[in-house]
Design a protein around this motif. Structure first.
Motif, PDB file in Angstrom:
ATOM      1  N   TRP A  61      55.848  18.828  43.306  1.00 18.12           N
ATOM      2  CA  TRP A  61      55.526  20.237  43.600  1.00 18.12           C
ATOM      3  C   TRP A  61      55.079  20.915  42.299  1.00 18.12           C
ATOM      4  N   ALA A  62      54.097  21.771  42.435  1.00 15.95           N
ATOM      5  CA  ALA A  62      53.633  22.571  41.304  1.00 15.95           C
ATOM      6  C   ALA A  62      53.385  23.990  41.800  1.00 15.95           C
ATOM      7  N   LEU A  63      54.119  25.011  41.230  1.00 15.11           N
ATOM      8  CA  LEU A  63      53.931  26.396  41.620  1.00 15.11           C
ATOM      9  C   LEU A  63      54.229  27.289  40.437  1.00 15.11           C
ATOM     10  N   ASN A  64      53.644  28.464  40.484  1.00 13.31           N
ATOM     11  CA  ASN A  64      53.823  29.443  39.418  1.00 13.31           C
ATOM     12  C   ASN A  64      55.016  30.338  39.735  1.00 13.31           C
ATOM     13  N   THR A  65      55.446  31.169  38.775  1.00 15.99           N
ATOM     14  CA  THR A  65      56.532  32.119  38.994  1.00 15.99           C
ATOM     15  C   THR A  65      56.119  33.120  40.069  1.00 15.99           C
ATOM     16  N   VAL A  66      57.083  33.368  41.082  1.00 15.88           N
ATOM     17  CA  VAL A  66      56.774  34.226  42.218  1.00 15.88           C
ATOM     18  C   VAL A  66      57.444  35.584  41.984  1.00 15.88           C
ATOM     19  N   GLU A  67      56.704  36.634  41.868  1.00 19.25           N
ATOM     20  CA  GLU A  67      57.198  37.989  41.684  1.00 19.25           C
ATOM     21  C   GLU A  67      56.169  38.955  42.223  1.00 19.25           C
ATOM     22  N   VAL A  68      56.592  39.918  43.058  1.00 25.57           N
ATOM     23  CA  VAL A  68      55.690  40.886  43.649  1.00 25.57           C
ATOM     24  C   VAL A  68      56.163  42.285  43.297  1.00 25.57           C
ATOM     25  N   GLU A  69      55.246  43.252  43.378  1.00 23.55           N
ATOM     26  CA  GLU A  69      55.522  44.641  43.028  1.00 23.55           C
ATOM     27  C   GLU A  69      56.035  45.405  44.255  1.00 23.55           C
ATOM     28  N   GLU A  70      57.101  46.219  44.033  1.00 28.37           N
ATOM     29  CA  GLU A  70      57.584  47.113  45.084  1.00 28.37           C
ATOM     30  C   GLU A  70      56.591  48.240  45.286  1.00 28.37           C
ATOM     31  N   GLY A  71      56.370  48.556  46.523  1.00 25.66           N
ATOM     32  CA  GLY A  71      55.497  49.682  46.854  1.00 25.66           C
ATOM     33  C   GLY A  71      54.033  49.443  46.563  1.00 25.66           C
TER      34      GLY A  71
END
Length: 846
Positions: A61-71
């Motif tokens: 598996w290869a994936l990047n860091t997962v982070e999303v913005e609130e609002g």
């Protein structure tokens, strides 16, 4: 050759390993599991782990860091992260995602491109609702749909945004604050909360006071910026400001800064910061000497605090001039005035002017704010002290006629009871404090001498006994007889002094001992053969008990039946020496006190049957009643008489005389109706009722059937119940027994009376049946009877024209006889109607 042997063996192992590796390409079996390798290793005695080849494992598996913005406002779908897997080299794979935010609540936030593995965000996310999404990633063979690799689970974090302002738990707060609260006191704790991510500036905030209404220089409210505690500085004054409105703000440290406010309504509660002040410099009152229980004066104060509160209610104290306890002062709850009252008589001769000092304070302690400055207010001549404000008071005593006073309020006299009268017991003496020359008279008031034994000389006060005094009198209490003597002066109005004469009476032996109770009982029980008898003497020592009891022999074999056993004190035990039947017994006793004074008394002893509690059972009252057999006999006789009356009714002739239907009538001319004797109606043909008594025949004999009926009647009467006592119940009276012979005579007499009554009843029934059967025999004889004649028949011309030869025509022709017979028809119809008959056309019977 031996030199190269190890080398050849090693070469052989390497060739074998190469063959196995090629055969098992893609397999993860180790070289140690190969059978060939194992045999070689055993021969070489080499550790198989040392011979395992090194192999590089590739990351799948290869994936990047997962982070999303609130609002995040979009546009959507918006790229979030890219996934890749090395299985795509050997398979045509398909990317899949699942879990919260995809196919679980909250749904619809993320999706994946199944060909490229790119994950997209589909709508705006609220971090306070869902701060993290836990999503599972999978790869599957696109042709078969089979999962070809292990699942990957990881979190998608939502990055916080300062989108929430701090909020107070109570936006509006009502607070009650005491006026005497010291400066710096905590008023209230305000609490706010920010739901943004903790530990970040977005959730950190500070408190501050925005405004205060009304503004004041005496008191300032503030709030701790960190913990929200509200306090104040300065002095509170209820009289000037009764309430405050404070606006408090909570602002966070995020970008941009957000804030909210709360309102505090502070109500000031009045406290005692204003002392009561007397309205006058001095108060004056008047009182008559010897007067008690009346108000002398009222003292008034002013207080600026709230009425009817502990800060306003006053407490008064007489601080000076009340050393003898003549006064008391109380607070009027309505006006808050002090009421001064005399509780101990004043004496004008000792002083006509009394100077007092009264102080006042509130129920609640006085509080003076340190920062207020100045001193407590004063008014008039009132002076502030540690115990409150004080004022002088003057009470003037008015002279009145003072009552006489006895030298001694109680005079004690000793006297022997029963002493011959008159006896001089002593003198009482009183003086008038106002006038030595005043005249006093002495008297005994009504009720002052309840036994009326004494008299007092009105001029000299000499007390004399005019009747013999008895120590045992009900008016004497504990050998002391009390008499009240008055001394009355001649002032206006007259005043009275009182003294009490206490006469101690010495006892003499003038009372005989006696039994406490003359009536006692003893249970008829062999185990209970004794009772305790107690005596009493109204005299006291040494003229009373312990007593000596003696059994008097007055016949009736007393000494052989009873015995006395001496006890200590005033009691004796009476023993029964033999069995006695139940009843009343008299036991004569003699009782002697310590000085030999004796009395004889009869002890009434009852021997009775007792209950378990040792109480005599009550005697049954004597009564007379009928038994069940006697009642049954009476009922049977009544039923038999009723049956006979029914038989008589059935045998009675039902014919009625028709001659009574036509009354005499006077018509025109010489037409009259003559009443003749008619035959009575025949008896209805019916079977004769059964005869139970013999019927007389022509020769006064009896038939066979009649004799049988008589025998049946005799058997019926013989079966009537017989009782020898008519249900009388024998009751045994206490102490009386009925002899068996007398009982037998009484029962025999009762039995004979019953037999006589039975015979009389039988005779009356037989006579009645005989008469009825005789009448029945005549009724059954359907022949005319001859009644009393009235002479020869006289021819009446008025009836010659009436001809009833043809009976077949009936009586209908009577309706058309003409006017001459109309009166006769009306008379006949009226008579028939009164008798209940209806005229019908008939031929039978004519």
């Amino acid at each position: 050759m031996r030199k190269y042997t190890p080398f050849l063996l090693l070469l052989t192992v390497a060739v074998a390993c190469g063959l196995n590796l090629k055969r098992d390409a893609g397999n993860e079996q180790t070289l140690a599991r190969s059978s060939t390798l194992k045999r070689v290793v055993r021969k070489l005695s080499v550790d198989p782990d040392r011979l395992r080849p090194l192999r590089r494992t590739k990351r799948r598996w290869a994936l990047n860091t997962v982070e999303v913005e609130e609002g995040d406002p979009g546009p959507f779908p918006k790229f979030a992260v890219n996934l890749s897997n090395d299985r795509e080299i050997n398979f045509t794979i398909k990317y899949l995602i699942s879990g919260p935010g995809v196919d679980e609540n909250p749904r619809g936030y993320f999706s994946v491109d199944d060909k490229t593995g790119e994950v997209y965000m589909l709508k705006t996310i609220d971090r306070e609702a869902t701060p993290t999404f836990v999503i599972k990633f999978d790869v599957a063979d696109r042709r078969t749909g089979k999962i070809v690799d292990q699942s990957l689970v990881f979190n998608i974090d939502v990055k916080d945004k300062n989108d929430n302002a701090p909020k107070f738990k109570n936006p509006v707060v009502d607070v009650l604050l005491k006026e005497n609260s010291p400066a710096g006191s905590d008023v209230f704790l305000l609490q706010a909360e920010d739901i943004d991510q903790r530990g970040t500036p977005n959730s950190e905030f500070s408190y501050s006071v925005v405004s205060q209404e009304p503004p004041s220089t005496k008191s300032q409210f503030s709030i701790n910026p960190n913990n929200g505690i509200v306090s104040f500085e300065g002095c509170l004054d209820y009289q000037s400001t009764k309430s405050y409105k404070i606006l408090v703000e909570a602002k966070d440290h995020g970008e941009p800064q957000l804030s909210s406010t709360a309102t505090m309504n502070i109500k000031i509660e009045d406290a005692n910061n204003n002392p009561p002040v007397f309205v006058k410099k001095e108060f004056t009152g008047n009182v008559k000497e010897q007067q008690v229980g009346v108000p002398v004066l009222r003292v008034s104060v002013e207080d600026k605090d709230t009425p009817n509160t502990p800060a306003w209610r006053a407490k008064y104290t007489v601080t000076k001039g009340n050393e003898d306890g003549n006064y008391k002062i109380e607070t009027d709850p309505q006006t808050n005035d002090g009421i001064l009252t005399v509780i101990k008589p004043m004496d004008y001769e000792k002083g006509s002017r009394n100077e007092l000092e009264i102080s006042v304070e509130n129920e609640e302690p006085l509080y003076i704010c340190p920062g207020a400055g100045g001193s407590a207010p004063t008014a008039g001549g009132s002076v502030p002290t540690a115990g409150g404000y004080r004022v002088p008071v003057v009470v003037n005593v008015e002279d009145v006629n003072d009552p006489p006073s006895f030298e001694r309020s109680e005079i004690t006299v000793y006297q022997t009871e029963g002493t011959k009268v008159p006896i001089q017991l002593g003198k009482v003496h009183a003086v008038d404090p106002e006038a030595a020359h005043s005249t006093l008279r002495y008297e005994i008031p009504a009720g002052g001498d309840p036994a009326k034994w004494l008299t007092v000389d009105k001029n000299t006060g000499e007390v004399t006994a005019i009747a013999e005094m008895d120590r045992e009198s009900p008016y004497v209490n504990n050998s002391i007889y009390s008499v009240i003597v008055l001394a009355v002066d001649d002032g206006k109005p007259p005043q009275t002094g009182t003294a009490t004469v206490l006469i101690h009476l010495t006892d003499v032996n003038d009372n005989n001992p006696f039994l406490d109770s003359k009536y006692v009982h003893m249970c008829d029980d062999p185990k209970n053969t004794s009772i305790v008898v107690k005596a009493t003497d109204k005299d006291i020592e040494p003229y009373s008990g312990p007593f000596i009891f003696q059994l008097l022999d007055k016949g009736n074999d007393v000494t052989n039946t009873w015995k006395l056993e001496q006890l200590q004190g005033e009691s004796i035990k009476l023993l029964r020496l033999r069995e006695l039947p139940t009843g009343n017994y008299t036991v004569p006793l003699k009782i002697i006190d310590q000085q030999g004074l004796a009395t004889e008394e009869d002890l009434m002893l009852r021997i009775c049957e007792c209950s378990q509690e040792g109480v005599c059972r009550p005697l049954e009252a004597q009564s007379t009643s009928f038994g069940g057999a006697a009642i049954g006999a009476l009922i049977g006789a009544l039923l038999l008489m009723l049956l006979l009356l029914l038989c008589c009714v059935r045998c009675e002739c039902s014919g009625k005389k028709i001659s009574e239907f036509l009354p005499d009538t006077v018509d025109e001319g010489n037409q009259t109706l003559i009443k003749y004797n008619d035959e009575g109606g025949g008896c209805r043909s019916q079977a004769s009722p059964p005869v139970i008594m013999p019927l007389p025949t022509a020769d006064h004999g009896t038939t066979k059937n009649s004799m049988q009926n008589v025998s049946e009647l005799d058997r019926t009467i013989q079966t009537l119940p017989r009782r020898s006592s008519w249900g009388l119940r024998e009751d045994r009276m206490y102490g009386m027994h009925m002899e068996p012979a007398m009982y037998s005579r009484i029962m025999s007499l009762k039995e004979r009376n019953l037999e006589s009554e039975r015979m009389n009843l039988q005779e009356k029934i037989a006579t009645r049946l005989f008469v009825l059967n005789g009448l029945d025999a005549n009724f059954n004889n359907n022949e005319p009877h001859v009644y009393a004649e009235e002479g020869e028949l006289h021819k009446v011309h008025s009836l010659d024209d009436i001809s009833i030869a043809d009976n077949s025509q009936g009586l209908d022709f009577l309706q058309d006889l003409g006017p001459k017979f109309r009166t006769l028809g009306e008379v006949c119809q009226e008579g028939l109607a009164q008798k209940g008959f209806t005229l019908k056309s008939a031929t039978k019977g004519y």
